[in-house]
Design a protein around this motif. Structure first.
Motif: not given
Length: 242
Positions: A127-132
């Motif tokens: 899963e790609v971690e969010s940078t939000a």
């Protein structure tokens, strides 16, 4: 004295026409191979060499079309079966075409050599971690820097004109605030090749904000000292002395 001049000269039109027809068909057929190679190799241009019992064939392609097809026989001179110039002479073309089927077979074997190559490659990825959250915090800090720089720009506008720049050296590095009217145009750290903490092109990378944010208070303090010096200078002026 005129013997031989009356002999009919054999025409070559039929041979040339047949040569041209054959060369055109080869160009079309080799063009299909060129397009397949471009798709397989994932590029607009490249070349590949295929070996046969009769020699080697080099196909160069660009933008999915054949640029040239060169046959290097085991003995004898190479022949450009397809090129950007004129078609080959009939005899070299005939010799090359005798091996053309082997060239196509070599190409087909090359393609089949990739069979099953990707069958065991997983298409399940982490899963790609969010940078939000990081971006939101970066933007919050940059907005705060912009607010204080706009406040500085407003003061500079009042004292020093519609536009200009204020510079200070912080921790051995040059900081420059450029203003226009009462708004900060940019805040640059490190000279012309430095980092723009503020600019019209968007915020800097989060690591740069993290590295430089702690020095912003020192830059503001330097500005305040600059304003105090100006105020002190202004206080020494007396109208009656002019």
């Amino acid at each position: 004295m005129t013997e031989g001049l009356e002999t009919d000269v054999e025409g070559t039109d039929e041979i040339a026409e047949r040569r041209n027809e054959l060369a055109a068909r080869v160009r079309t057929h080799a063009g299909e191979i060129a397009r397949e190679l471009a798709v397989l190799q994932g590029g607009d241009y490249g070349q590949e060499t295929f070996n046969t019992d009769g020699g080697s064939w080099t196909l160069k392609y660009e933008a999915g079309d054949v640029q040239y097809l060169r046959f290097d026989p085991q003995s004898g001179s190479e022949t450009y079966v397809v090129s950007s110039k004129q078609p080959p002479e009939p005899e070299p073309l005939e010799r090359a075409m005798a091996d053309y089927g082997a060239f196509v077979s070599a190409y087909n074997e090359y393609v089949h050599s990739f069979d099953g190559m990707l069958s065991d490659v997983s298409d399940e990825f982490p899963e790609v971690e969010s940078t939000a959250e990081l971006v939101a915090e970066r933007d919050r800090i940059v907005d705060r820097i912009r607010d204080v720089c706009n406040a500085m720009a407003s003061q500079l506008h009042r004292y020093d004109g519609d536009y200009g720049s204020y510079t200070a050296t912080i921790s051995g590095t040059r900081w420059e605030l450029k203003w226009e009217a009462d708004t900060a145009s940019y805040l640059r750290v490190g000279g012309s090749d430095g980092v723009y903490l503020l600019s019209q092109y968007g915020p800097p990378a989060a690591p740069e904000v993290r590295r430089l944010a702690d020095d912003v208070p020192a830059f503001v303090d330097a500005f305040n000292d600059h304003v105090e010096d100006l105020e002190a200078d202004l206080e020494t002026i007396r109208f009656e002395d002019v």
